[in-house]
Design a protein around this motif. Structure first.
Motif, short mmCIF file in Angstrom:
data_model
loop_
_atom_site.label_atom_id
_atom_site.label_comp_id
_atom_site.label_asym_id
_atom_site.label_seq_id
_atom_site.Cartn_x
_atom_site.Cartn_y
_atom_site.Cartn_z
N TYR A 122 0.94 -1.12 -0.29
CA TYR A 122 0.00 -0.09 0.11
C TYR A 122 0.93 1.52 -0.15
O TYR A 122 0.64 2.20 -0.65
N HIS A 125 2.47 1.93 -3.42
CA HIS A 125 1.61 2.31 -4.30
C HIS A 125 1.52 3.92 -4.24
O HIS A 125 1.63 4.78 -5.12
N ARG A 126 1.48 4.44 -3.01
CA ARG A 126 1.40 5.78 -2.55
C ARG A 126 2.70 6.52 -3.15
O ARG A 126 2.52 7.49 -3.58
N ARG A 131 -3.00 4.50 -7.55
CA ARG A 131 -4.11 4.15 -6.65
C ARG A 131 -3.70 2.83 -6.17
O ARG A 131 -3.32 1.85 -6.89
N PRO A 132 -3.57 2.62 -4.69
CA PRO A 132 -3.62 1.27 -4.41
C PRO A 132 -4.43 0.10 -4.80
O PRO A 132 -5.61 0.23 -4.97
N ASP A 134 -6.73 -3.34 -4.69
CA ASP A 134 -7.54 -4.06 -3.68
C ASP A 134 -6.96 -4.87 -2.64
O ASP A 134 -7.18 -4.55 -1.49
N CYS A 136 -3.67 -4.77 -1.63
CA CYS A 136 -2.91 -3.58 -0.49
C CYS A 136 -3.77 -2.87 0.11
O CYS A 136 -3.70 -2.67 1.33
N ARG A 137 -4.97 -2.50 -0.56
CA ARG A 137 -5.73 -1.56 0.38
C ARG A 137 -6.65 -2.27 1.35
O ARG A 137 -6.83 -2.06 2.56
N SER A 138 -6.96 -3.70 1.19
CA SER A 138 -7.60 -4.52 2.18
C SER A 138 -6.52 -4.72 3.25
O SER A 138 -6.77 -4.58 4.58
N GLN A 140 -4.12 -2.68 4.40
CA GLN A 140 -3.95 -1.49 4.93
C GLN A 140 -5.14 -1.32 5.93
O GLN A 140 -5.19 -0.87 7.14
N GLY A 141 -6.37 -1.50 5.36
CA GLY A 141 -7.56 -1.61 6.01
C GLY A 141 -7.59 -2.48 7.45
O GLY A 141 -8.19 -2.13 8.58
#
Length: 185
Positions: A122, A125-126, A131-132, A134, A136-138, A140-141
């Motif tokens: 994540y 990506h940043r 845009r991260p 799915d 990597c975003r999960s 991070q979440g």
């Protein structure tokens, strides 16, 4: 073949004779300017051959910045040398360093994707301005949710009881009994 000293003494209009300062400047931008001036010089190759034969390490000779060449300009090593010497990093070294950093971030991102997405992925990506994904975003979440839960648990923990202290002996001396000051109107 005549020596370089003889050639420069008998040839007119040499850029290094008309404006010598940039050819031995400490500023890489001025040396770059000097190297461009060499391209109009009739002694370009003779000057360059002389510098190579005498192992010059400073100045611009025959269109080549030998100081940058000795330092490894245009390489990651050159970038590190600029930093160690506390110099401004030249554009070539900065570009090479930026490419190396991006390549490393892409490599780390690939490893994160093999794991199905990670918090580090994540962040990569940043840093790459993307845009991260799915996965990597999960990841991070999930980490953010764990952190929020831990903070809630810490907040819900009872605090140590407050103990009231017994009053000590009354103050004596100049500080005992402070008086309010009258305010002039």
């Amino acid at each position: 073949m005549p020596s370089l000293a003889t050639l420069t003494a008998t040839t007119t209009g040499l850029p290094c004779r008309e404006e010598p300062a940039p050819f031995f400047s400490t500023d890489p931008n001025e040396r770059h300017y000097a190297a461009r001036q060499c391209h109009r010089c009739p002694l370009l190759l003779a000057c360059q051959q002389h510098a190579l034969a005498t192992r010059e390490q400073h100045g611009v000779w025959g269109g080549v910045d030998f100081e940058a060449r000795a330092m490894g300009c245009g390489t990651e090593r050159g970038y590190q040398v600029h930093l160690r010497r506390k110099q401004e990093v030249c554009p070539r070294c900065q570009a090479v360093h930026d490419e190396a950093v991006e390549a490393n971030r892409r490599r780390l991102l690939e490893l994160a994707h093999r794991e199905g997405g990670t918090v580090r992925g994540y962040a990569m990506h940043r840093k790459l301005g993307e845009r991260p994904c799915d996965g990597c975003r999960s990841a991070q979440g999930r980490q953010s949710a764990k952190r929020r839960e831990r903070l809630r648990a810490e907040a819900a923990r009872p605090c140590a009881p407050v103990v009231a202290l017994e009053p000590a002996e009354p103050l004596r001396g100049p500080h005992a009994g402070a008086h309010a000051l009258a305010i002039a109107s």
